[in-house]
Design an enzyme around this catalytic site. Structure first.
Site, PDB file in Angstrom:
ATOM      1  N   ALA A  79       0.871  -1.169   0.000  1.00 53.56           N
ATOM      2  CA  ALA A  79       0.000   0.000   0.000  1.00 53.56           C
ATOM      3  C   ALA A  79       0.911   1.222   0.000  1.00 53.56           C
ATOM      4  O   ALA A  79       2.078   1.123   0.360  1.00 53.56           O
ATOM      5  CB  ALA A  79      -0.868  -0.010   1.251  1.00 53.56           C
ATOM      6  N   GLY A 119       0.566  -5.091   0.614  1.00 52.40           N
ATOM      7  CA  GLY A 119      -0.594  -5.039  -0.288  1.00 52.40           C
ATOM      8  C   GLY A 119      -0.268  -5.573  -1.668  1.00 52.40           C
ATOM      9  O   GLY A 119      -1.159  -6.015  -2.393  1.00 52.40           O
ATOM     10  N   GLU A 122      -0.728  -9.196  -1.344  1.00 50.55           N
ATOM     11  CA  GLU A 122      -2.177  -9.396  -1.161  1.00 50.55           C
ATOM     12  C   GLU A 122      -2.913  -9.254  -2.502  1.00 50.55           C
ATOM     13  O   GLU A 122      -3.880  -9.972  -2.764  1.00 50.55           O
ATOM     14  CB  GLU A 122      -2.700  -8.410  -0.113  1.00 50.55           C
ATOM     15  CG  GLU A 122      -2.201  -8.733   1.297  1.00 50.55           C
ATOM     16  CD  GLU A 122      -2.547  -7.667   2.298  1.00 50.55           C
ATOM     17  OE1 GLU A 122      -3.268  -7.992   3.264  1.00 50.55           O
ATOM     18  OE2 GLU A 122      -2.127  -6.505   2.105  1.00 50.55           O
ATOM     19  N   GLU A 142       4.262  -6.006   7.030  1.00 48.71           N
ATOM     20  CA  GLU A 142       3.531  -4.920   7.695  1.00 48.71           C
ATOM     21  C   GLU A 142       3.889  -4.806   9.179  1.00 48.71           C
ATOM     22  O   GLU A 142       3.798  -3.725   9.756  1.00 48.71           O
ATOM     23  CB  GLU A 142       2.020  -5.155   7.563  1.00 48.71           C
ATOM     24  CG  GLU A 142       1.430  -4.839   6.194  1.00 48.71           C
ATOM     25  CD  GLU A 142       1.564  -5.963   5.205  1.00 48.71           C
ATOM     26  OE1 GLU A 142       0.901  -5.900   4.150  1.00 48.71           O
ATOM     27  OE2 GLU A 142       2.341  -6.906   5.440  1.00 48.71           O
TER      28      GLU A 142
END
Ligand code: T1G
Length: 703
Positions: A79, A119, A122, A142
């Site tokens: 992210a 992310g 993911e 993370e």
């Protein structure tokens, strides 16, 4: 199989979905390519591009499968951390984008190169298949930001690799190599050669296989692996070090427990709750702050980006003691030959043996191959003659901290080193300008202050002397990255940044035990705050006699002096502030307690109890005050550099962000009030910033 021509066509004829996303089709395969430097982070434009491109692929009747690839140096690295505090209101939410990809009825293949992290992985887990280059790495790091994978990673990963492996990947946060990920089923194929070509072929095979693509959320392979309560309890126990002082690991375990006990959607809701808890935490704010602070230290405002760097192809190190040996290892490990000079044969042999032993330890831990070990040792050239430093591009002096000795060495080096060589000193507090003045080329002299153990600690204080040339500073700042160090630029002053900041903490601790708390109570408060060791245990480790105690001038006027006078020099004497058993396990000492109580009884104010929070504050306030002075004097470029220096050089607890971050979090008004309450004059900068309602981190702009 797509031909080279077809691939070039992709690259040339791709339609732009938006600034960072293109769509192309090769035969019956849609190719969605992201190109958002530096690391294709999932910022607003990337999320919008993905949403629109997958919609287009779904609607494209000619497209029977979809490949998701990235241009640039890496697949999606997560992210966009920059957006965490300023989300793009117009862009779709990440979970909605991933739900869209996850629901794609056509086979989807993520083509991974570089790093698929957070992310990014993911997103790949929302594709039916993942293929990767041999050098790729995948991970969910993370936890290093005080977070957990909040876009389905905690629910999808266990479905593939099982709870145990998923926990290891997320709690320890270390990316895994593509080969390992292929073994545990996370990666479906390793693509040698052209990744895009291989990915398109893989997608075509998926279509031709006729097998309906199964989204990972429906997978059960991983869930059939052992995941009883025992496993989670054992994991918590086996990894207690990773949990100590951090919130995120426990939330990750709870999320994986949800993955193996709840239906997918319920697990996703649980993940979101646990994520939000962490996202709002001060710990995560601190770790996100340090993520960017670490990457900013190398930026020196008055050094233009195009400042030339001097090539460093061979290095010399003078002094083969503990520091010299560690310093040499950094360059050997980075592939740079080192001439290591020492006066005595025995000392030189000891150093070479130490270096080899350190590498053998890494070999045993699987962190190094035998070939790499041999290559590093081959690059090491031990010598008893400084004349062998004539060809070095950089020479680092690491001898005893005596000014006369260092000046004598630099004067000799001045006559030996080739023109243009950089002459560096590893002094931890001596005046770099005075050392430079011993040469005819002070512009080529700089401080390179490593922290012990020098081959492990990531901090490198780069000390700019008043004559140091810009290209010498620029070379040192870049070289740090080559040897996997974080450079922090410091001006010349006693103790530079890290040591100078730690001194007031030690002084405050020594002053505080005169007001009530015992040394082990102060240490406990600091350990609970996140330090690996408290100030008094640290003193015992270093040795009370080596931190400025002089038997000739000792007057029993401090607790430390009396301890030294009575031979309690610390661990090495099995007695210091603490008593130590033969295994060096510390225990509170009745001798020290009696001594401290005696000193307390002499103090003006009667001793009293202090809460842990009060103790921490009493030690942090003077440190912050010193930090403000360091900024004001221009010794440090910015407040975040100071925090990075203490976290990387002295193990200041990262989850606190460092003292300067703490100060801005509690508010400079409170800091000033706290300092005045303990009778310490706040640095003028603190007052100026408080009056301007500004923070330490907006300095110097806010000055
Ligand atoms: N967001 C924004 N900027 C990033 C970024 C990110 N995720 N990663 C890197 N950058 C910037 C960085 O600041 C620097 O900028 C430049 O890229 C190069 O980075 C929902 C919540 C990928 C291994 O934790 O580990 O996904 O300083 O100097 O050494 O579950 O960057 O040049 O202006 O580090 O080659 C999870 C973080 C996010 C990975 C490359 N992802 N990045 O290392 O270059 S949270 C991460 C890295 C998340 C989801 C959650 C490394 C790297 P600038 P660099 P590098």
């Amino acid at each position: 199989m797509a031909s080279e021509e077809a691939l070039d066509a992709v690259r040339e004829s791709a339609q732009s979905i938006n600034d960072v996303t293109t769509y192309a089709r090769v035969g019956t395969v849609a190719v969605i390519t992201l190109d958002s430097p530096p690391v294709n982070a999932l910022g607003g434009a990337v999320r919008q591009g993905l949403m629109d491109a997958f919609a287009k692929a779904e609607a494209d009747p000619e497209a029977h499968a979809v490949v998701l690839a990235c241009a640039g140096r890496t697949f999606i690295a997560g992210a966009d951390i920059r957006e965490f505090d300023a989300p793009d209101p117009d862009a779709p939410d990440l979970l909605d984008v991933l739900a869209r990809i996850d629901a794609c009825p056509k086979p989807t293949v993520a083509a991974i190169h570089g790093t698929a992290l957070g992310g990014g992985l993911e997103t790949a887990l929302c594709c039916h298949y993942r293929v990767a280059t041999p050098s790729a790495k995948v991970g969910l790091p993370e936890v290093a930001l005080g977070l957990l994978p909040g876009a389905g990673g905690t629910q999808r990963l266990p479905r593939i690799v099982g709870a145990q492996t998923a926990l290891e990947m997320m709690v320890l946060g270390k990316p895994v190599a593509a080969s390992r990920a292929h073994e545990n089923g996370l990666i479906d194929a390793i693509i040698e050669g052209d990744l895009l070509k291989g990915a398109i072929a893989f997608a075509e095979n998926a279509v031709h296989s006729g097998a309906p693509p199964v989204p990972v959320r429906e997978w059960s392979e991983g869930l059939s692996l052992p995941h009883d309560a025992e496993l989670f309890a054992r994991f918590r126990a086996d990894n207690s070090r990773a949990f100590k002082g951090y919130q995120a690991p426990e939330n990750i375990v709870r999320a994986v427990e949800a993955a193996v006990t709840l239906p997918f959607e319920a697990g996703m809701r649980r993940e979101a709750e646990l994520f939000q808890e962490l996202f709002a935490s001060r710990q995560s704010a601190a770790l996100r702050y340090l993520f960017f602070a670490e990457r900013q230290t190398a930026r020196v405002p008055d050094l233009p980006a195009d400042t030339p760097r001097r090539p460093i192809a061979q290095v010399g190190v003078i002094g083969a003691g503990t520091m010299g040996s560690g310093i040499a290892m950094n360059f050997l490990s980075a592939g740079i030959p080192v001439t290591l000079v020492e006066q005595e044969e025995a000392a030189l042999e000891r150093s070479v043996a130490t270096i080899r032993r350190n590498y053998e330890i890494s070999l045993k831990k699987g962190k190094l191959t035998q070939a790499k070990l041999d290559a590093c040792m081959e690059r090491l050239h031990p010598s008893l003659d400084m004349a062998d430093l004539g060809e070095a591009d950089l020479v680092i002096e690491a001898v005893f901290e005596k000014m006369a000795l260092k000046q004598e060495i630099f004067a000799r080096l001045d006559g030996i080193a080739r023109p243009g060589a950089i002459l560096a000193t590893n002094t931890s507090f001596l005046d770099v300008n005075a050392i430079a003045a011993a040469t005819s080329r002070p512009g080529d002299v700089i401080g390179l202050h490593f922290f012990s153990p020098a081959n492990v600690m990531r901090l490198l204080e780069v000390v700019r002397g008043s004559a140091t040339r810009p290209d010498v500073v620029a070379t040192a700042m870049s070289l740090a990255r080559t040897i996997a160090k974080i450079p922090v630029l410091s001006g010349v002053c006693d103790g530079f940044i890290a040591n100078r900041m730690m001194t007031p903490r030690m002084d405050a601790a020594q002053a505080l035990i005169l007001e009530g708390p015992l040394p082990w109570e102060v240490d406990k408060a600091m350990v609970d705050y996140g330090f690996a060791m408290g100030p008094f245990a640290m003193l015992d480790l270093v040795g009370l006699d080596v931190i400025g105690w002089d038997p000739a001038t000792s007057t029993s006027s401090t607790v430390t002096q009396v301890l030294c006078e009575t031979g309690r020099w610390g661990q090495k004497r099995q007695a210091g502030f603490y008593d130590y058993d033969e295994t060096r396990r510390p225990s509170p000492s009745p001798v020290t307690e009696a001594l401290v109580r005696e000193f307390q009884s002499r103090a003006e104010t009667p001793p009293r109890r202090f809460s842990d929070e009060e103790i921490v504050e009493r030690l942090l306030l003077p440190v912050v005050n010193e930090g403000a002075r360091i900024l004001e004097e221009g010794i440090a470029l910015r407040a975040s550099d100071i925090d990075v220096a203490l976290v990387m050089g002295y193990g200041w607890p990262p989850a606190t962000g460092g003292p300067m971050f703490w100060a801005d979090t509690v508010g400079l008004g409170n800091v000033i009030g706290g300092l005045e309450a303990i009778g310490e004059a706040p640095a003028p900068l603190l007052r100026r910033l408080a009056e301007a309602d500004a923070t330490l981190h907006t300095w110097p702009e806010a000055a």
